[in-house]
Design a protein around this motif. Sequence first.
Motif, PDB file in Angstrom:
ATOM      1  N   ALA A 196      -4.047  -1.424  -5.249  1.00  0.00           N
ATOM      2  CA  ALA A 196      -5.415  -1.532  -5.762  1.00  0.00           C
ATOM      3  C   ALA A 196      -5.928  -2.966  -5.680  1.00  0.00           C
ATOM      4  CB  ALA A 196      -5.462  -1.046  -7.210  1.00  0.00           C
TER       5      ALA A 196
ATOM      6  N   ALA B 126     -13.258   4.004  -7.740  1.00  0.00           N
ATOM      7  CA  ALA B 126     -12.063   3.388  -8.333  1.00  0.00           C
ATOM      8  C   ALA B 126     -12.034   3.599  -9.843  1.00  0.00           C
ATOM      9  CB  ALA B 126     -12.041   1.898  -8.017  1.00  0.00           C
TER      10      ALA B 126
ATOM     11  N   ASP C  21       0.085  -3.577   5.303  1.00  0.00           N
ATOM     12  CA  ASP C  21       1.022  -2.971   4.356  1.00  0.00           C
ATOM     13  C   ASP C  21       2.438  -3.485   4.620  1.00  0.00           C
ATOM     14  OD1 ASP C  21       2.315  -1.329   2.547  1.00  0.00           O
ATOM     15  OD2 ASP C  21       2.176   0.472   3.806  1.00  0.00           O
TER      16      ASP C  21
ATOM     17  N   MET D 217     -16.908  -0.334  -5.231  1.00  0.00           N
ATOM     18  CA  MET D 217     -15.715   0.519  -5.385  1.00  0.00           C
ATOM     19  C   MET D 217     -16.051   1.685  -6.325  1.00  0.00           C
ATOM     20  SD  MET D 217     -12.594  -2.260  -5.609  1.00  0.00           S
ATOM     21  CE  MET D 217     -11.389  -1.102  -4.951  1.00  0.00           C
TER      22      MET D 217
ATOM     23  N   GLU E 138     -10.502  -6.708  -0.558  1.00  0.00           N
ATOM     24  CA  GLU E 138     -11.237  -6.298   0.644  1.00  0.00           C
ATOM     25  C   GLU E 138     -12.704  -6.034   0.316  1.00  0.00           C
ATOM     26  OE1 GLU E 138      -9.955  -3.732   4.514  1.00  0.00           O
ATOM     27  OE2 GLU E 138      -9.504  -2.848   2.561  1.00  0.00           O
TER      28      GLU E 138
ATOM     29  N   TYR F 123       0.833  -1.201   0.000  1.00  0.00           N
ATOM     30  CA  TYR F 123       0.000   0.000   0.000  1.00  0.00           C
ATOM     31  C   TYR F 123       0.874   1.260   0.000  1.00  0.00           C
ATOM     32  CZ  TYR F 123      -3.800  -3.222   1.012  1.00  0.00           C
ATOM     33  OH  TYR F 123      -4.701  -4.260   0.945  1.00  0.00           O
TER      34      TYR F 123
ATOM     35  N   HIS G 293      -7.908  -4.092 -10.652  1.00  0.00           N
ATOM     36  CA  HIS G 293      -9.230  -4.351 -10.083  1.00  0.00           C
ATOM     37  C   HIS G 293      -9.849  -5.624 -10.676  1.00  0.00           C
ATOM     38  CE1 HIS G 293      -9.112  -0.635  -7.896  1.00  0.00           C
ATOM     39  NE2 HIS G 293      -9.039   0.097  -8.990  1.00  0.00           N
TER      40      HIS G 293
ATOM     41  N   THR H 244      -5.735  -7.288   6.133  1.00  0.00           N
ATOM     42  CA  THR H 244      -4.731  -6.914   5.144  1.00  0.00           C
ATOM     43  C   THR H 244      -3.801  -5.854   5.724  1.00  0.00           C
ATOM     44  OG1 THR H 244      -4.368  -6.011   2.912  1.00  0.00           O
ATOM     45  CG2 THR H 244      -6.369  -5.281   4.066  1.00  0.00           C
TER      46      THR H 244
ATOM     47  N   LYS I 213      -7.201  -3.617  -2.107  1.00  0.00           N
ATOM     48  CA  LYS I 213      -8.453  -2.900  -1.879  1.00  0.00           C
ATOM     49  C   LYS I 213      -9.617  -3.592  -2.580  1.00  0.00           C
ATOM     50  CE  LYS I 213      -6.026   1.484  -1.254  1.00  0.00           C
ATOM     51  NZ  LYS I 213      -5.638   2.764  -1.877  1.00  0.00           N
ATOM     52  N   THR I 214      -9.361  -4.148  -3.754  1.00  0.00           N
ATOM     53  CA  THR I 214     -10.410  -4.885  -4.469  1.00  0.00           C
ATOM     54  C   THR I 214     -10.784  -6.148  -3.721  1.00  0.00           C
ATOM     55  OG1 THR I 214      -9.491  -4.059  -6.550  1.00  0.00           O
ATOM     56  CG2 THR I 214     -11.075  -5.867  -6.699  1.00  0.00           C
TER      57      THR I 214
END
Length: 406
Positions: free
Chosen positions: A56, A317, A85, A314, A62, A47, A324, A83, A59-60
Amino acid sequence: MKSTRRGFVGGASALAMLSGSTGAFAQKKYSDGATDTEIKIGHCGPYSGPASSYGAIGKTIEAYWKSVNEAGGINGRKVKFITLDDGYSPPKTVEVVRQLVEQEKVLALFQTLGTPTNTAIHKYMNQKKVPMLFVATGASKWGKPKEFPWTMGFQPDYHTEAVIYGKHIVANVKDAKIAVLMQNDDYGRDYFDGFKEGLGKEAGRIVKTVTYEATDPTVDSQIIQLKDSGANVFFNISAPKASAQAIRKAADIGWKPVHYLNNVSVSVAAVMKPAGFDNAQGIITASYMKDATDKQWDGDEEMRAWRAWMGKYMPSANQADANHIYGYAVSFLMHQTLKKCGDDLTRENVMKQAASHQKLRVPLLLPGIFVNTSPTDFYPIQAVQLQRFKGESWELFGDIMHAEST
């Protein structure tokens, strides 16, 4: 192109189908990280740091598990996705993974990103006998079940991908003089070894190879060296930030080789746009996934379902970022694996189910590409198709190429 989909139902309905019960299971069995109500999955990714564009993906993932939980979870259990970093720094990866395994006591690690970072935890995870599933790197070492039975890759391995580029150059570029930019680590070497194998007896056509460190601020000096070699072919083995810099610098100094780019840097949003679309024209890469910028998929059922999902989970995004699509597809595979475990959520059964997918259609893979695994085959995807950058998007060409991984 006609899709070979067989009964895939997109979007929320697909998630609901996967989330439902699969019927009566045997007696419940659990390892750390699983209970009657919860499945705890660990992840780390960059991250921050030099590979932060890959954040990214995390985040997807998640967002995907959030959507699964809203649809009822997996066989009645909610997924707790933790998750962290790691900044694409191997020492940091070791630190956060120990936290996930020893303190959080996750059932499995999923989609940890990077060759050097995963290498740093490879032996540890296998000694601990904790699944390390569908790692986000194509290094060939992730497909060796005899030596490392708790680790499995996802994407086509770098070695095989690079073999294909080497063979394509031999067949299509007359009097090739090849220059190579290579990240100085296992990821770069894996690609380079496969590339030389693909060139075969033409490997002597490599006239210049230069390396860069993942932490280097730019690769400008390396690109100048490569141009000065007189090369008319450029094999670019670099992560997104360096790839964008390399494409832009080559244009700035008027170097116009036939340019082959490794698949890890195909994102239009993270690489091609920052490099400048005019500078990226004609670049060739291998692909195994649909690209949201390719208009041929505008009416595609899977792409429409993914866009609807992105709009809900999202909304801010950039859908032109291929990360993604990657994150969604690999999450679907993990979802299917956990669903197959039923009420036997032991680490042993998680690996058993991961190694028993046959012709599984994962949404957003290219038509004709399926996931296949077995106890002796830990390479889920072993097919690609070449594509060329044109305008502001990728265009596929040629046939799907299947390759037994090496």
